[in-house]
Enzyme design. Structure first.
Site, PDB file in Angstrom:
ATOM      1  CD  GLU A  58      -2.204  -4.637  11.826  1.00 54.59           C
ATOM      2  OE1 GLU A  58      -1.204  -4.176  12.410  1.00 54.59           O
ATOM      3  OE2 GLU A  58      -2.560  -5.814  11.911  1.00 54.59           O
TER       4      GLU A  58
ATOM      5  CB  SER B 244       5.781  -0.058   2.417  1.00 52.79           C
ATOM      6  OG  SER B 244       5.788  -1.195   1.586  1.00 52.79           O
TER       7      SER B 244
ATOM      8  N   GLY C  75       0.805  -1.217   0.000  1.00 55.17           N
ATOM      9  CA  GLY C  75       0.000   0.000   0.000  1.00 55.17           C
ATOM     10  C   GLY C  75       0.835   1.262   0.000  1.00 55.17           C
TER      11      GLY C  75
END
Ligand code: FES
Ligand code: FES
Lengths: 171, 763
Positions: B714, B488, B486
């Site tokens: 998260e 990084s 996503g």
């Protein structure tokens, strides 16, 4: 299974391929023609990852048979950019961070292109409904919707400046 | 702007900016290669035969007819795999039970869920492999399926694994794999001193991560005993370790090449196809490619647990929570290992509560073995606890955010399962929502309501390695083993650029295979920008140290006398100084050769993440449909390296939380067959279902990280179900205690609440 010889136009180029009657257009694109930019997410028409433009309409290529496209014109994600020149949509997807994993991106770019081809100034709601057949699990759609609206604005700008340039020349 | 950042006065040059991601062009042109896009000459296609039954003994498997089908090259069954040890063995910082893992890859004597792999075929074409599956005959003896934790925990329950035992029940066969208890203070006394006590019971449905890309693997095996696996995974090193464990081959004989990955959210941290593809490649000597269908993904990969939860909480007149009891039972799926222990440790983590008792049960049922899903375990539990806190606040007449601020954990508050917190940003997320334009706006209109909820996630450290290579033109590459799921790559490049005085675009990030970099644990636990980022930071500093040595050599001074400022190397009193990194790079060959910085970390100093979410809903009284009108999430990122991708994580997690809240669920019939194994009926949020998701990045730097990073992947999934439930209550006066809050369930609750007899029409 006997194969059929199919002729079609893909991204503006004439293409011939052999395919079994049971093979989907998605399978033909990916496995026969090696155009793997179009993605498979479900094979049931529910995710939009396999979206392509067939004769001007967005279709799920997993729901179209390869033999059905004889004589048709297909546009895939590989055909969007002209050489190294990205389209406004591709550019705003990058600038607005409208992709995370990127697996849904080819399908969204195709669906958004079809929308903007027919409606250069869509509202947020129109964008959301035009993209309703494309699932993205990473972004929550926020940045995708923004990217499509931003691309629409850039395209309108380009069109108005090229038409005013034209008018300027004519004057 | 709908997005903003709080406290980003960082003084960084690259960090905090929003450059275009380095892998972006490949991903908008269709060039990026995901696992299913790989093909090799001579490649075979593999397919899996799966059990149609939820619980059955496998009496016989006959596959001779399949083998005779022209084009079929191999058939394998559970007999082809060695029996793994039935004990937890370490793998990186995770642990796996090789027996359970192996039995999930291919069933042995029992099929334990509908979709459980029973045999696999390799053939020269995909459709031939599919045809071959139909020629395999399996004799099953049907056993009664056990589908819920309540059924599985009942005294007379059919037993899934006759060998399963837990410490408390001695030698009695059981479906309860483990009971964990957390205890602090005296809850009985705590409840005595409470003025208001709320006790509620909750149920949540099993849900799937819903990544758009199905699982895939392509394996090769050579006569030299060396194997290569190409696949889309969050953890190439885990794929290597697990495949080696399942197949009984040396870890070092397998190389895993991580392809681009089309989403994972925890679901791609384990193996399904990888060992099978390799097993078939070993049998045939040819490359074998396997890709799951969507129905296989839903039926046979690892969703997250459905659960049954009870919460009792009491507070004093002023709103101070005095005691809390939580009882959690989570579906592990067919083999032990639900995230219930994490649920126990997260459920009350945002609060300072003196008296706490938490009981957690890990329960096996005839469903697919669960895998990690974004903040595993936390969302179910927070749905329960955050709904009860909302009710307590309401009964005390306190604003729900004030209630959270009053009871909120701060620096020094002991974590329910561990030491006191270091500097954390929970209160700041509540304050950010409290001061947001959204929360301060008025919500008008019938059947509309506003709800808030908060969430906690530990985040993870674990092992990472990084290399930073200086190129001849003074640009650099940064090599890691963390698949980019996503954005990084962008954050790693930016961290290296910050240290080396380069622009983000001058650093090319590379995600490499398991032979080319030191062990790197999963892309998961929100750990990549934290831990791999820490390794990148140190590797870049290592490269910088070497560069200074080279400058010192040129100038015949001591390395300590070389300084690096604003992109240039200085040395006092040297006429050649300053020089840029580009000029220095040209002279590396003559000052000792290439410069390559290295670092490996087993990252400590993890900073936990908190999020608080505010959601406005409108409830349709005729249909029970809940519309999300507006949504704002505030999350403590510690330090946002690339804010656009931090926002992306916040928005994506929030959207998944909303799907979990409103529609997503595994629906089974009485025989344990999944009825909605497709993306039409497993209903994830679509674009028109959601509004823009407003984000507030809170930055309370993590003292345990050189750049203050906490990890952001998260926690945003945790608050939405409770926030939606609390909003529905404000809208129509009904407290929902079951997920999903789908139209039939909401309608039934509304009708029951208003005493209408037609309530029984829906169930
Ligand atoms: S793959 Fe065609 S719609 Fe999903
Ligand atoms: S970016 Fe991953 S599914 Fe859309």
């Amino acid at each position: 299974m006997t194969k059929e010889l199919i002729e079609a136009t893909i991204n503006g180029e004439p293409v011939e391929f052999l395919c079994e009657p049971r093979q989907s257009l998605l399978e033909v694109l990916r496995d026969v023609l090696n155009l793997t930019g179009t993605k498979e997410g479900c094979l049931t028409g529910d995710c939009g990852a396999c979206s392509v433009i067939l004769d001007g309409r967005v279709v799920c290529s997993c729901l179209v048979l390869g033999v059905e496209v004889a004589g048709g014109a297909i546009e895939t994600v590989e055909g969007l950019a002209e050489g190294t020149h990205l389209t406004e949509l591709q550019q705003t997807f990058l600038e607005d961070a409208a992709l995370q994993c990127g697996i849904c991106t080819p399908g969204f770019l195709i669906a958004a292109k079809a929308l903007l081809d027919s409606n250069p100034d869509p509202s947020e709601t129109e964008v959301r409904y035009a993209l309703a057949g494309n699932l993205c699990r990473c972004t929550g759609y926020d940045k995708i919707v923004r990217a499509v609206m931003d691309a629409a604005a850039l395209m309108r700008q380009r069109q108005s400046s090229s038409s005013s340039a034209k008018q300027g020349r004519e004057a | 702007m709908a997005t903003n950042t709080i406290d980003s006065s960082s003084g960084y040059r690259v960090i905090g900016t929003r450059p275009i991601r380095p892998d972006g062009v490949d991903k908008v042109t269709g060039r990026a290669k995901y696992g299913a896009d790989y093909a090799l000459p001579g490649m075979l296609h593999g397919k899996v035969l799966r059990s149609p039954h939820a619980h059955a003994r496998i009496k016989a498997i006959r596959f001779e007819r399949a083998l005779k089908l022209p084009g079929v090259k191999a058939v394998v069954t559970g007999k082809d795999l060695p029996e793994g040890e039935n004990k937890s063995v370490p793998l990186g910082e995770m642990s796996v039970n090789p027996r359970y893992l192996g039995h999930n890859i291919l069933a042995r004597d029992k099929a334990l869920y509908q979709g459980h792999a029973v045999a696999a075929v390799a053939a020269v074409g995909l459709h031939i492999a599919e045809q071959a599956l139909e020629l395999i005959e399996i004799e099953y003896e049907l056993l009664p399926p056990v589908m819920t934790v309540d059924e599985a925990m009942a005294n007379s329950a059919p037993i899934l694994d006759p060998e399963l035992r837990n410490e408390e029940q001695g030698d009695e066969p059981t479906n309860i794999a483990k009971h964990t208890q957390l205890k602090r203070g005296e809850t009985e006394a705590g409840f005595k001193s409470a003025q208001t006590v709320v006790e509620r019971e909750f149920r949540t449905a099993m849900v799937h991560q819903g990544y758009i890309e199905p699982h895939n693997a392509l394996a090769t095996y050579g006569s030299d005993g060396r194997a290569t696996i190409y696949c889309s995974t969050q953890g190439p090193f885990e794929v290597r370790g697990m495949s080696a464990a399942v197949l009984g081959v040396p870890v070092g004989s397998i190389k895993v090449v991580p392809a681009e990955i089309g989403g994972g959210f925890g679901g791609k941290t384990t193996v399904y196809l990888e060992p099978l593809a390799l097993l078939l490649a070993m049998k045939t000597g040819r490359p074998v490619k396997m890709v799951m269908t969507r129905a296989e993904v839903l039926r046979a990969s690892g969703p997250t647990s459905g659960s049954h939860i009870k919460v009792k909480m009491g507070c004093a007149r002023d709103g101070k929570i005095t005691a809390a009891c939580v009882w959690l039972a989570y579906e592990a799926g067919a083999f032990p290992g639900s995230p219930v222990a994490a649920a126990a440790m997260t459920v009350l983590a945002p609060y300072a509560i003196p008296n706490v008792l938490i009981d957690a049960y890990d329960v096996v049922v005839n469903r697919p073995k669960t895998a990690a899903y974004r903040a595993p375990g936390a969302t179910n539990a927070a749905f329960a606890a955050e709904t009860v806190i909302d009710e307590l606040a309401e009964r005390c007449g306190i604003d729900p955010l004030e209630m959270r601020i009053l009871n909120g954990a701060r620096e020094g508050t002991p974590h329910p399962a561990g030491p006191p917190y270091r500097r954390i940003g929970f209160i700041e997320t509540c304050e950010a929502i409290k001061n947001s334009p959204h929360y301060r706006s008025e919500l008008n209109g019938a059947n509309r309501g506003r709800g808030v909820a908060s969430g906690f996630w530990f985040n993870a450290g674990m092992q990472s390695a990084a290399m930073v290579n200086i190129h001849a033109d003074g640009t650099a590459s940064v090599v890691t083993g963390s698949p980019d799921i996503g954005g990084s790559r962008a954050s790693c490049a930016m961290i290296a650029a910050e240290v080396l005085g380069l622009e983000a675009e001058e650093v090319r990030p590379v995600v490499t295979d398991t032979d080319a970099i030191g062990h790197t644990d999963v892309t998961g636990g929100s750990r990549v920008t934290f831990a791999t980022g820490m390794a990148v930071f140190q590797a870049a500093e290592d490269a910088m140290r070497q560069l200074k040595e080279r400058a010192a050599k040129l100038w015949e001074c001591k390395p300590e006398e070389v300084e690096f400022r604003a992109g240039k190397f200085f040395a006092k009193g040297n006429p050649d100084a300053p020089i840029t990194i580009k000029e220095l790079a040209k002279r590396l060959p003559r000052t000792g050769g290439p410069v390559s910085g290295r670092a490996t970390v087993n990252a400590r100093g993890v900073g936990p993440a908190f999020a608080t979410t505010c959601i406005d809903v409108e409830v349709d009284l005729d249909t029970g449909k809940v519309e999300i009108l507006r949504c704002t999430v505030a999350q403590d990122a510690g330090r946002a390296i690339h804010p656009a991708y931090v926002e992306g994580q916040m928005q994506g997690g929030t959207a998944q939380g909303i799907g979990w809240a409103l529609n997503e669920e595994y629906v089974y019939d009485a025989q344990g067959r999944m009825l909605n194994a497709g993306l039409l009926d497993y209903r994830m949020p679509t674009c028109p279902d959601l509004p823009m998701i407003e984000t507030i990045i809170v930055e309370v730097p993590n003292p345990g990280h050189p750049l203050g990073v906490r990890g952001v992947g998260e926690v945003s999934i945790v608050p939405p179900p409770a926030a939606v439930a609390n909003a529905i209550y404000r809208a129509v006066g009904v407290r929902l205690t079951e997920l999903p809050m789908s139209p039939p369930r909401v309608l039934k609750a509304i009708l029951t609440h208003s005493g209408q007899p037609s309530a029984t029409a829906w169930s």
